[in-house]
Design a protein around this motif. Structure first.
Motif, short mmCIF file in Angstrom:
data_model
loop_
_atom_site.label_atom_id
_atom_site.label_comp_id
_atom_site.label_asym_id
_atom_site.label_seq_id
_atom_site.Cartn_x
_atom_site.Cartn_y
_atom_site.Cartn_z
N UNK A 1 0.79 -1.15 0.00
CA UNK A 1 0.00 0.00 0.00
C UNK A 1 0.87 1.27 0.00
N UNK A 2 1.79 1.23 0.74
CA UNK A 2 2.68 2.38 0.80
C UNK A 2 3.33 2.60 -0.56
N UNK A 3 3.64 1.57 -1.14
CA UNK A 3 4.25 1.66 -2.47
C UNK A 3 3.22 2.24 -3.42
N UNK A 4 1.98 1.88 -3.31
CA UNK A 4 0.95 2.38 -4.17
C UNK A 4 0.76 3.87 -3.91
N UNK A 5 0.78 4.27 -2.69
CA UNK A 5 0.66 5.67 -2.37
C UNK A 5 1.81 6.48 -2.92
N UNK A 6 2.92 5.96 -2.71
CA UNK A 6 4.10 6.64 -3.21
C UNK A 6 4.01 6.76 -4.71
N UNK A 7 3.56 5.69 -5.36
CA UNK A 7 3.42 5.71 -6.80
C UNK A 7 2.28 6.67 -7.20
N UNK A 8 1.23 6.70 -6.45
CA UNK A 8 0.14 7.62 -6.74
C UNK A 8 0.61 9.06 -6.56
N UNK A 9 1.38 9.29 -5.53
CA UNK A 9 1.93 10.64 -5.30
C UNK A 9 2.86 11.03 -6.46
N UNK A 10 3.62 10.07 -6.91
CA UNK A 10 4.52 10.35 -8.03
C UNK A 10 3.68 10.62 -9.27
N UNK A 11 2.62 9.81 -9.47
CA UNK A 11 1.76 9.99 -10.63
C UNK A 11 1.08 11.36 -10.55
N UNK A 12 0.59 11.74 -9.34
CA UNK A 12 -0.07 13.03 -9.17
C UNK A 12 0.93 14.15 -9.47
N UNK A 13 2.13 14.02 -8.97
CA UNK A 13 3.17 15.03 -9.22
C UNK A 13 3.48 15.10 -10.70
N UNK A 14 3.54 13.91 -11.33
CA UNK A 14 3.84 13.86 -12.75
C UNK A 14 2.67 14.48 -13.54
N UNK A 15 1.43 14.22 -13.11
CA UNK A 15 0.27 14.79 -13.78
C UNK A 15 0.28 16.31 -13.64
N UNK A 16 0.61 16.77 -12.42
CA UNK A 16 0.68 18.22 -12.20
C UNK A 16 1.75 18.84 -13.13
N UNK A 17 2.87 18.14 -13.16
CA UNK A 17 3.96 18.64 -14.02
C UNK A 17 3.53 18.61 -15.48
N UNK A 18 2.80 17.48 -15.86
CA UNK A 18 2.31 17.35 -17.22
C UNK A 18 1.30 18.45 -17.54
N UNK A 19 0.40 18.72 -16.61
CA UNK A 19 -0.59 19.79 -16.81
C UNK A 19 0.12 21.16 -16.96
N UNK A 20 1.11 21.38 -16.09
CA UNK A 20 1.87 22.64 -16.17
C UNK A 20 2.61 22.74 -17.51
N UNK A 21 3.20 21.64 -17.98
CA UNK A 21 3.90 21.63 -19.26
C UNK A 21 2.91 21.84 -20.42
N UNK A 22 1.72 21.20 -20.34
CA UNK A 22 0.68 21.41 -21.35
C UNK A 22 0.24 22.87 -21.39
N UNK A 23 0.09 23.43 -20.17
CA UNK A 23 -0.30 24.83 -20.10
C UNK A 23 0.79 25.70 -20.73
N UNK A 24 2.04 25.42 -20.40
CA UNK A 24 3.16 26.18 -20.99
C UNK A 24 3.21 25.97 -22.51
N UNK A 25 2.90 24.75 -22.95
CA UNK A 25 2.90 24.46 -24.38
C UNK A 25 1.81 25.26 -25.08
N UNK A 26 0.61 25.30 -24.47
CA UNK A 26 -0.48 26.08 -25.05
C UNK A 26 -0.09 27.56 -25.14
N UNK A 27 0.53 28.07 -24.07
CA UNK A 27 0.97 29.48 -24.08
C UNK A 27 2.01 29.69 -25.19
N UNK A 28 2.94 28.72 -25.30
CA UNK A 28 3.98 28.83 -26.33
C UNK A 28 3.37 28.77 -27.73
#
Length: 170
Positions: A1-28
């Motif tokens: 479970x802890x591993x899943x959480x950690x992976x979910x946290x990583x996925x959430x962080x990656x999604x946030x980063x992905x959303x931020x990059x998409x936003x930056x891409x749209x602006x670009x």
């Protein structure tokens, strides 16, 4: 479970980063489109200006040729004016010379006219003197007087012809 959480946290962080990059891409992408639109607009305004500049260069070249022709024509006219001024000065000098000559010839004509008048006066006084002394010797010398009259008349005619010739020259 802890591993899943950690992976979910990583996925959430990656999604946030992905959303931020998409936003930056749209602006670009939006910024790139805006820049491209500006570049297209500039190109549309630059092309006619380049054509205008090309047209102006052609006009400038043509105007330069015309100015050179006008300059040459002006120089030619100045040369003609100088030539005409020189000719005019020569003609003025010739006129002054002719006026001097005419003045001299008028003096000669006046002298000759005075000489003619003197000869005529002398001739008349001789005739009057001869007519007043009606003696026989005078009648016999009438033929010699007629010869003298004829000679004086010829002299008078020669002087008149000389005066007429000088008058025609004037």
């Amino acid at each position: 479970l802890e591993e899943t959480r950690r992976l979910q946290n990583i996925i959430v962080a990656k999604e946030k980063r992905l959303n931020r990059l998409n936003k930056n891409l749209k602006v670009a992408v939006t910024e790139t489109r805006r820049v491209q639109s500006t570049l297209d607009s500039v190109r549309l305004t630059v092309k006619p200006k380049i054509a205008d500049i090309s047209h102006l260069k052609g006009w400038k070249l043509k105007a330069s040729g015309i100015m050179k022709e006008q300059s040459n024509a002006l120089e030619e006219m100045e040369n003609k004016i100088t030539e005409l001024n020189t000719r005019c000065e020569k003609k003025e000098d010739a006129i002054i010379e002719k006026e001097t000559e005419i003045s001299f010839l008028r003096g000669l004509v006046e002298e000759k006219s005075a000489d003619i008048e003197k000869v005529e006066t002398d001739f008349r006084s001789r005739i009057d003197g001869r007519v007043e002394k009606p003696n026989a010797a005078a009648r016999e010398s009438a033929s010699s007087i007629e010869e003298e009259v004829a000679a004086v008349g010829k002299e008078r005619d020669a002087l008149k012809a000389d005066v007429a010739e000088k008058s025609e020259m004037i």
